[in-house]
Design a protein around this motif. Structure first.
Motif, PDB file in Angstrom:
ATOM      1  N   LEU A 160       0.489  -0.730  -0.078  1.00 51.34           N
ATOM      2  CA  LEU A 160      -0.002  -0.142   0.094  1.00 51.34           C
ATOM      3  C   LEU A 160       0.821   1.487  -0.339  1.00 51.34           C
ATOM      4  O   LEU A 160       2.183   1.413   0.020  1.00 51.34           O
ATOM      5  N   PRO A 161       0.081   2.249  -0.542  1.00 51.40           N
ATOM      6  CA  PRO A 161       1.440   3.565  -0.493  1.00 51.40           C
ATOM      7  C   PRO A 161       1.463   3.916   0.936  1.00 51.40           C
ATOM      8  O   PRO A 161       0.901   4.304   1.560  1.00 51.40           O
ATOM      9  N   ARG A 162       2.324   4.335   1.105  1.00 49.33           N
ATOM     10  CA  ARG A 162       3.340   5.354   2.267  1.00 49.33           C
ATOM     11  C   ARG A 162       2.338   6.549   2.700  1.00 49.33           C
ATOM     12  O   ARG A 162       2.046   6.258   3.736  1.00 49.33           O
ATOM     13  N   ARG A 163       2.339   6.851   1.231  1.00 55.06           N
ATOM     14  CA  ARG A 163       1.097   8.782   1.874  1.00 55.06           C
ATOM     15  C   ARG A 163      -0.312   8.006   2.994  1.00 55.06           C
ATOM     16  O   ARG A 163      -0.809   8.975   3.455  1.00 55.06           O
ATOM     17  N   SER A 164      -0.459   6.736   3.002  1.00 55.21           N
ATOM     18  CA  SER A 164      -2.175   6.243   3.323  1.00 55.21           C
ATOM     19  C   SER A 164      -2.158   5.875   4.423  1.00 55.21           C
ATOM     20  O   SER A 164      -2.879   5.467   5.234  1.00 55.21           O
ATOM     21  N   ASN A 165      -0.242   5.993   5.534  1.00 53.81           N
ATOM     22  CA  ASN A 165      -0.374   5.372   6.472  1.00 53.81           C
ATOM     23  C   ASN A 165      -0.397   6.968   6.877  1.00 53.81           C
ATOM     24  O   ASN A 165       0.663   7.216   8.264  1.00 53.81           O
ATOM     25  N   PHE A 166      -1.492   7.498   7.308  1.00 54.71           N
ATOM     26  CA  PHE A 166      -1.222   8.933   8.542  1.00 54.71           C
ATOM     27  C   PHE A 166      -2.460   8.741   9.491  1.00 54.71           C
ATOM     28  O   PHE A 166      -1.660   9.496  10.417  1.00 54.71           O
ATOM     29  N   CYS A 167      -2.693   7.328   9.839  1.00 56.87           N
ATOM     30  CA  CYS A 167      -3.506   7.928  11.629  1.00 56.87           C
ATOM     31  C   CYS A 167      -2.762   6.367  11.939  1.00 56.87           C
ATOM     32  O   CYS A 167      -2.763   4.956  10.840  1.00 56.87           O
ATOM     33  N   ALA A 168      -2.940   6.216  13.398  1.00 57.20           N
ATOM     34  CA  ALA A 168      -2.383   4.760  13.576  1.00 57.20           C
ATOM     35  C   ALA A 168      -3.852   3.771  13.547  1.00 57.20           C
ATOM     36  O   ALA A 168      -5.564   4.111  13.559  1.00 57.20           O
ATOM     37  N   PHE A 169      -4.194   2.819  13.957  1.00 61.52           N
ATOM     38  CA  PHE A 169      -4.849   1.739  14.284  1.00 61.52           C
ATOM     39  C   PHE A 169      -5.127   0.554  14.945  1.00 61.52           C
ATOM     40  O   PHE A 169      -3.883   0.251  14.707  1.00 61.52           O
ATOM     41  N   ASP A 170      -6.888  -0.197  15.489  1.00 58.86           N
ATOM     42  CA  ASP A 170      -6.386  -1.076  15.740  1.00 58.86           C
ATOM     43  C   ASP A 170      -6.013  -2.630  14.855  1.00 58.86           C
ATOM     44  O   ASP A 170      -7.304  -3.185  13.897  1.00 58.86           O
ATOM     45  N   CYS A 171      -4.651  -3.174  14.456  1.00 57.55           N
ATOM     46  CA  CYS A 171      -4.313  -4.237  14.159  1.00 57.55           C
ATOM     47  C   CYS A 171      -5.314  -5.685  14.928  1.00 57.55           C
ATOM     48  O   CYS A 171      -5.419  -5.948  14.162  1.00 57.55           O
ATOM     49  N   THR A 172      -5.786  -5.726  16.110  1.00 51.63           N
ATOM     50  CA  THR A 172      -5.975  -6.795  16.379  1.00 51.63           C
ATOM     51  C   THR A 172      -8.112  -6.497  15.813  1.00 51.63           C
ATOM     52  O   THR A 172      -7.800  -7.919  15.267  1.00 51.63           O
ATOM     53  N   GLU A 173      -8.158  -5.777  15.316  1.00 50.94           N
ATOM     54  CA  GLU A 173      -9.505  -5.950  14.768  1.00 50.94           C
ATOM     55  C   GLU A 173      -9.421  -6.299  13.257  1.00 50.94           C
ATOM     56  O   GLU A 173     -11.007  -6.868  13.698  1.00 50.94           O
ATOM     57  N   LEU A 174      -8.580  -5.352  12.734  1.00 54.04           N
ATOM     58  CA  LEU A 174      -8.431  -5.401  11.543  1.00 54.04           C
ATOM     59  C   LEU A 174      -8.366  -6.944  11.520  1.00 54.04           C
ATOM     60  O   LEU A 174      -8.578  -7.533  10.386  1.00 54.04           O
ATOM     61  N   ILE A 175      -7.058  -7.719  11.849  1.00 50.01           N
ATOM     62  CA  ILE A 175      -7.304  -8.725  11.603  1.00 50.01           C
ATOM     63  C   ILE A 175      -7.952 -10.035  12.203  1.00 50.01           C
ATOM     64  O   ILE A 175      -8.205 -10.831  11.853  1.00 50.01           O
ATOM     65  N   GLY A 176      -8.849  -9.785  13.699  1.00 54.60           N
ATOM     66  CA  GLY A 176     -10.368 -10.661  13.264  1.00 54.60           C
ATOM     67  C   GLY A 176     -11.039 -10.496  12.331  1.00 54.60           C
ATOM     68  O   GLY A 176     -11.703 -11.259  12.131  1.00 54.60           O
TER      69      GLY A 176
END
Length: 131
Positions: A28-44
């Protein structure tokens, strides 16, 4: 020979937060990494739809990468522009309009799930969001 075996072992690993971020950073584009997110929820969410390994996650993103970038770069209509101006502020909106970027990595991953699983994922997302 050893490099291939190591790569295969890494691909077969169960998807965890480190693997999710690592694979997203590669695709994914680096510029889209502009905020933190909950990896655990997404992995679920990914697990619910059978995406359990780094390899399957990587395949999901690669299969839909072109379309994800098209969706992310699409111009906004006037009503969405007003909405984002009220939420983000005029300065941030102008920056995003110039860069043509709307979705974070988490958003792009969820869009990939929607592209892959269609109505099944939409139903899940609506239920998750209480719609």
């Amino acid at each position: 020979m050893r490099a291939t075996a190591a790569r295969q072992k890494k691909s077969a690993l169960l998807l965890d937060a480190s693997g999710l971020v690592s694979e997203a950073a590669r695709i994914l584009p680096r510029r889209s990494n502009f905020c933190a997110f909950d990896c655990t929820e997404l992995i679920g969410e990914l697990k619910i739809f059978g995406i359990t390994t780094r390899s399957s996650f990587r395949s999901l993103l690669l299969n839909h990468r072109t379309r994800l970038l098209e969706i992310d770069g699409a111009p906004l209509d006037a009503s969405n522009e007003r909405f984002y101006a009220s939420v983000l502020g005029t300065e941030e909106l102008q920056k995003r309009l110039r860069r043509r970027i709307w979705f974070s990595w988490a958003g792009l991953i969820r869009i990939a799930l929607e592209l892959e699983f269609g109505e099944e994922y939409e139903g899940y997302a609506n239920k998750r969001d209480g719609v």
